[in-house]
Design an enzyme around this catalytic site. Structure first.
Site, PDB file in Angstrom:
ATOM      1  N   ALA A  29       0.809  -1.215   0.000  1.00  0.00           N
ATOM      2  CA  ALA A  29       0.000   0.000   0.000  1.00  0.00           C
ATOM      3  C   ALA A  29       0.846   1.271   0.000  1.00  0.00           C
ATOM      4  CB  ALA A  29      -0.938  -0.006   1.203  1.00  0.00           C
ATOM      5  N   GLN A  30       2.150   1.133  -0.190  1.00  0.00           N
ATOM      6  CA  GLN A  30       3.007   2.318  -0.312  1.00  0.00           C
ATOM      7  C   GLN A  30       2.847   2.906  -1.710  1.00  0.00           C
ATOM      8  OE1 GLN A  30       5.847   3.543   1.703  1.00  0.00           O
ATOM      9  NE2 GLN A  30       5.851   2.070   3.351  1.00  0.00           N
ATOM     10  N   ASP A  73      -0.247  -1.551  13.020  1.00  0.00           N
ATOM     11  CA  ASP A  73      -0.228  -0.924  11.688  1.00  0.00           C
ATOM     12  C   ASP A  73      -1.569  -0.255  11.405  1.00  0.00           C
ATOM     13  OD1 ASP A  73       1.228  -0.218   9.383  1.00  0.00           O
ATOM     14  OD2 ASP A  73       0.287  -1.811   8.213  1.00  0.00           O
ATOM     15  N   LEU A 112      -3.950  -5.121   0.953  1.00  0.00           N
ATOM     16  CA  LEU A 112      -4.179  -4.657   2.325  1.00  0.00           C
ATOM     17  C   LEU A 112      -3.449  -3.342   2.558  1.00  0.00           C
ATOM     18  CD1 LEU A 112      -3.856  -7.989   4.344  1.00  0.00           C
ATOM     19  CD2 LEU A 112      -5.931  -6.633   4.040  1.00  0.00           C
ATOM     20  N   ASN A 121       4.217  -9.893   5.505  1.00  0.00           N
ATOM     21  CA  ASN A 121       3.504  -9.040   4.556  1.00  0.00           C
ATOM     22  C   ASN A 121       4.478  -8.268   3.675  1.00  0.00           C
ATOM     23  OD1 ASN A 121       1.452  -8.701   7.319  1.00  0.00           O
ATOM     24  ND2 ASN A 121       0.670  -9.537   5.409  1.00  0.00           N
ATOM     25  N   GLN A 122       4.266  -8.340   2.351  1.00  0.00           N
ATOM     26  CA  GLN A 122       5.173  -7.707   1.383  1.00  0.00           C
ATOM     27  C   GLN A 122       6.619  -8.088   1.690  1.00  0.00           C
ATOM     28  OE1 GLN A 122       4.344  -6.283  -1.447  1.00  0.00           O
ATOM     29  NE2 GLN A 122       2.186  -6.592  -0.950  1.00  0.00           N
ATOM     30  N   HIS A 171       8.977  -4.552   3.068  1.00  0.00           N
ATOM     31  CA  HIS A 171       8.656  -4.289   1.658  1.00  0.00           C
ATOM     32  C   HIS A 171       9.830  -4.743   0.796  1.00  0.00           C
ATOM     33  CE1 HIS A 171       4.895  -2.016   2.218  1.00  0.00           C
ATOM     34  NE2 HIS A 171       5.434  -1.641   3.358  1.00  0.00           N
ATOM     35  N   HIS A 178      -3.914  -9.881   8.320  1.00  0.00           N
ATOM     36  CA  HIS A 178      -2.584  -9.802   7.712  1.00  0.00           C
ATOM     37  C   HIS A 178      -1.874 -11.150   7.775  1.00  0.00           C
ATOM     38  CE1 HIS A 178      -3.298  -5.485   7.851  1.00  0.00           C
ATOM     39  NE2 HIS A 178      -2.254  -5.331   7.054  1.00  0.00           N
TER      40      HIS A 178
END
Length: 272
Positions: free
Chosen positions: A31-32, A163, A197, A108-109, A84, A140
């Site tokens: 989501a960045q 988060d 997400l 996540n990522q 990420h 998540h």
């Protein structure tokens, strides 16, 4: 904005900033906003640190210049975390040797566990020193993955996080995250375009409730992952424990993990 709040910390304490990005792998944006992604730049972070203390930087250790960045940041007292990222286990080892101490938003990522390349997920399970942040909303990470991680990692290496977004515990509907439109439906936040997400709407105590009920671990053990581990990892003196000589920052919960009272520096700030 953080520096302004630090001048008058009326509610939750802000000892420093977690800078999540922009030095991430563009293939793992989640989501960045990809428009802001760039290669590691220590001078940029040093400038931000002069405005408001930077405690932690999340970055992709496989990107060009990342290992050198980790070395410089660590030498200046800024902790580094992998997130990420599509890093291999070899990338992880290089980053850890340079000073990497955390994994951000575990699973996540993040490069997944595979039987021919264990990635960052496997590195987090294998390594006995690295601390991992974990979002305990059962979204998540599914319930079975939460149980797997807490079974195979010492509680001393776990750091529960939320988060959470500004729209947490607000009615379902549209929102914004870093210039990207999001939608919250049934309490789950996702990017409107990709469906990825986009943070959580989790209340911290409810994450603790999830882990306690899924794992059966005693609260006397799990409480370390809510406060003490984070304080130790970030070098925050006098915080994270209920003991003589420690700051009286406390949250009192009922049997269903609802917040009853909040104390900051021994002063009651909230009562249900």
């Amino acid at each position: 904005a953080v520096a302004e709040y630090m001048k008058n910390q009326e509610f939750a304490k802000t000892p420093g900033i977690h800078l999540e990005g922009p030095f991430i792998n563009p293939k793992c944006c989640g989501a960045q906003n990809p428009a802001f992604v760039r290669q590691p730049d220590y001078d940029e972070v040093a400038n931000l640190n002069s405005i408001a203390k930077v405690l932690l930087v999340s970055l992709a250790p496989e990107m060009p210049g990342a290992v050198e960045f980790i070395e410089k940041a660590t030498a200046s007292g800024i902790r580094c975390s992998a997130g990420h990222s599509a890093a291999t286990h070899a990338d992880f080892n290089k980053a850890k040797s340079a000073g990497l101490v955390h994994l951000t938003h575990y699973c996540n990522q993040m490069s997944p566990l595979h039987h021919r390349e264990i990635g960052l997920v496997g590195s987090g399970l294998l390594d006995r020193e690295i601390k991992i942040e974990i979002i305990c909303d059962t979204i998540h990470l599914c319930a079975d993955m939460l149980k797997t991680v807490f079974k195979n990692k010492e509680t001393d290496q776990m750091m529960m996080i939320t988060d959470s977004l500004a729209c947490s515990w607000m009615p379902d509907g549209p929102g914004d995250l870093g210039g990207l439109p999001i939608i919250v439906k049934d309490g789950v936040a996702r990017l409107q375009e990709s469906g990825a997400l986009a943070g959580s709407t989790l209340k911290y105590a409810h994450g603790l409730k999830n882990v306690h009920r899924l794992t059966g671990k005693p609260l006397s053990d799990l409480v370390k992952a809510t406060s003490w581990n984070q304080a130790q990892s970030l070098g925050l003196e006098g915080l994270g424990k209920i003991a003589p000589g420690f700051t009286a920052d406390m949250v009192l919960l009922d049997d269903d993990f609802n917040t009853c009272k909040v104390f900051i520096d021994g002063v009651e700030k909230y009562s249900a």
